[in-house]
Enzyme design. Structure first.
Site, PDB file in Angstrom:
ATOM      1  N   ARG A 106     156.749 -51.705  15.179  1.00 39.61           N
ATOM      2  CA  ARG A 106     155.910 -51.542  14.009  1.00 39.61           C
ATOM      3  C   ARG A 106     154.475 -51.878  14.383  1.00 39.61           C
ATOM      4  NH1 ARG A 106     156.872 -54.539   8.326  1.00 39.61           N
ATOM      5  NH2 ARG A 106     156.822 -56.380   9.619  1.00 39.61           N
ATOM      6  N   THR A 158     148.833 -50.759  10.991  1.00 38.00           N
ATOM      7  CA  THR A 158     149.161 -49.683  10.041  1.00 38.00           C
ATOM      8  C   THR A 158     150.563 -49.854   9.445  1.00 38.00           C
ATOM      9  OG1 THR A 158     150.184 -48.329  11.754  1.00 38.00           O
ATOM     10  CG2 THR A 158     147.817 -48.053  11.428  1.00 38.00           C
ATOM     11  N   ASP A 202     160.897 -63.139  10.755  1.00 37.96           N
ATOM     12  CA  ASP A 202     160.994 -62.016  11.701  1.00 37.96           C
ATOM     13  C   ASP A 202     162.349 -62.090  12.416  1.00 37.96           C
ATOM     14  OD1 ASP A 202     158.775 -60.151  13.550  1.00 37.96           O
ATOM     15  OD2 ASP A 202     160.792 -60.560  14.298  1.00 37.96           O
ATOM     16  N   ASP A 261     162.267 -62.077  16.336  1.00 35.00           N
ATOM     17  CA  ASP A 261     161.787 -63.349  16.895  1.00 35.00           C
ATOM     18  C   ASP A 261     162.820 -64.463  16.738  1.00 35.00           C
ATOM     19  OD1 ASP A 261     159.379 -62.457  17.867  1.00 35.00           O
ATOM     20  OD2 ASP A 261     158.270 -62.886  16.022  1.00 35.00           O
TER      21      ASP A 261
HETATM   22  N1  URA Z   1     160.990 -57.260   9.944  1.00 39.05           N
HETATM   23  C1  URA Z   1     161.471 -58.528   9.989  1.00 39.05           C
HETATM   24  O1  URA Z   1     162.039 -58.949  10.988  1.00 39.05           O
HETATM   25  N2  URA Z   1     161.329 -59.295   8.890  1.00 39.05           N
HETATM   26  C2  URA Z   1     160.734 -58.871   7.775  1.00 39.05           C
HETATM   27  O2  URA Z   1     160.660 -59.632   6.793  1.00 39.05           O
HETATM   28  C3  URA Z   1     160.228 -57.555   7.751  1.00 39.05           C
HETATM   29  C4  URA Z   1     160.367 -56.768   8.857  1.00 39.05           C
END
Ligand code: URA
Length: 209
Positions: A104, A108, A200, A203
């Site tokens: 991602r 953007t 995330d 992560d």
């Molecule tokens: N990707 C993620 O890992 N967490 C989110 O909250 C949104 C996208």
């Protein structure tokens, strides 16, 4: 929401709560995602077509149910989607795997593809796309776009958490693709994170932050 199944199984909900907790360790987070992957896979494959085949038990011949057609394809979106994979392959060991590399763009929030490797005859198979966090919906939309461009017509989307904004956008682009998720959260924040969410997923799985 039409075309969306929220799986409210107590085991899934309990494990999801453990994952949301910011104090969950990387190891525990990954194990839970793997376990939930297996449980969601059980639900998402509930209506797979069955054919009757002739077998012999030690006592007699019988007609017995067996999965019909070509083997499934599991299509994790890298990297977080891979966390579902081991659990799903434990359940369906003969499934094929297609890897879809998307990241991602932080500015953007659009999806950028960097890798795609799938079975050659993928167009003849049912494909389950795995995207644990359906946030903006851009990655899932791009992944399904890619698969449809290769001729795939039978598709399902498997998530862990979804934001209402992402779900709506995904359903608008791909109304023919049913979505399974463990929960639909409140909203997306300004950085594209699901709230309350779990942070995330990539992560937290791999300990990269
Ligand atoms: N990707 C993620 O890992 N967490 C989110 O909250 C949104 C996208």
């Amino acid at each position: 929401m039409q075309g969306v199944t929220v799986i409210d199984h107590p085991l899934i909900q309990h494990k999801l709560t453990l994952m949301r907790d910011k104090n969950a360790s990387t190891k525990h987070f990954r194990e839970l995602l793997n376990e939930i992957g297996m449980l969601i896979c059980y639900e998402i494959t509930r209506d797979l077509p069955i054919e009757m085949i002739e077998i012999e038990t030690p006592l007699t011949a019988m007609m017995a149910p067996s999965l019909e057609g070509k083997k499934l394809v599991f299509a994790p979106i890298l990297r977080a989607g891979t966390a579902f994979l081991d659990g799903m392959l434990n359940l369906v060991p003969s499934a094929r795997v297609a890897f879809i590399g998307l990241y991602r763009d932080p500015k953007t929030l659009e999806s950028v593809e960097y890798y795609f490797k799938a079975p050659e005859d993928i167009a003849e198979r049912l494909v389950i796309v795995m995207d644990p966090m359906l946030a903006t919906g851009n990655s899932s939309i791009a992944a399904v776009d890619k698969l449809k461009a290769r001729g795939v017509t039978k598709l399902r989307l498997m998530c862990l958490l979804a934001a209402p904004e992402g779900l709506e956008k995904f359903r608008k682009h791909h109304p023919d693709v049913h979505v399974w998720t463990a929960a639909i959260d409140s909203h997306l924040n300004d950085h594209g994170y699901i709230v309350p969410g779990l942070g995330d997923a990539g992560d937290r799985m791999f300990g990269t932050k």
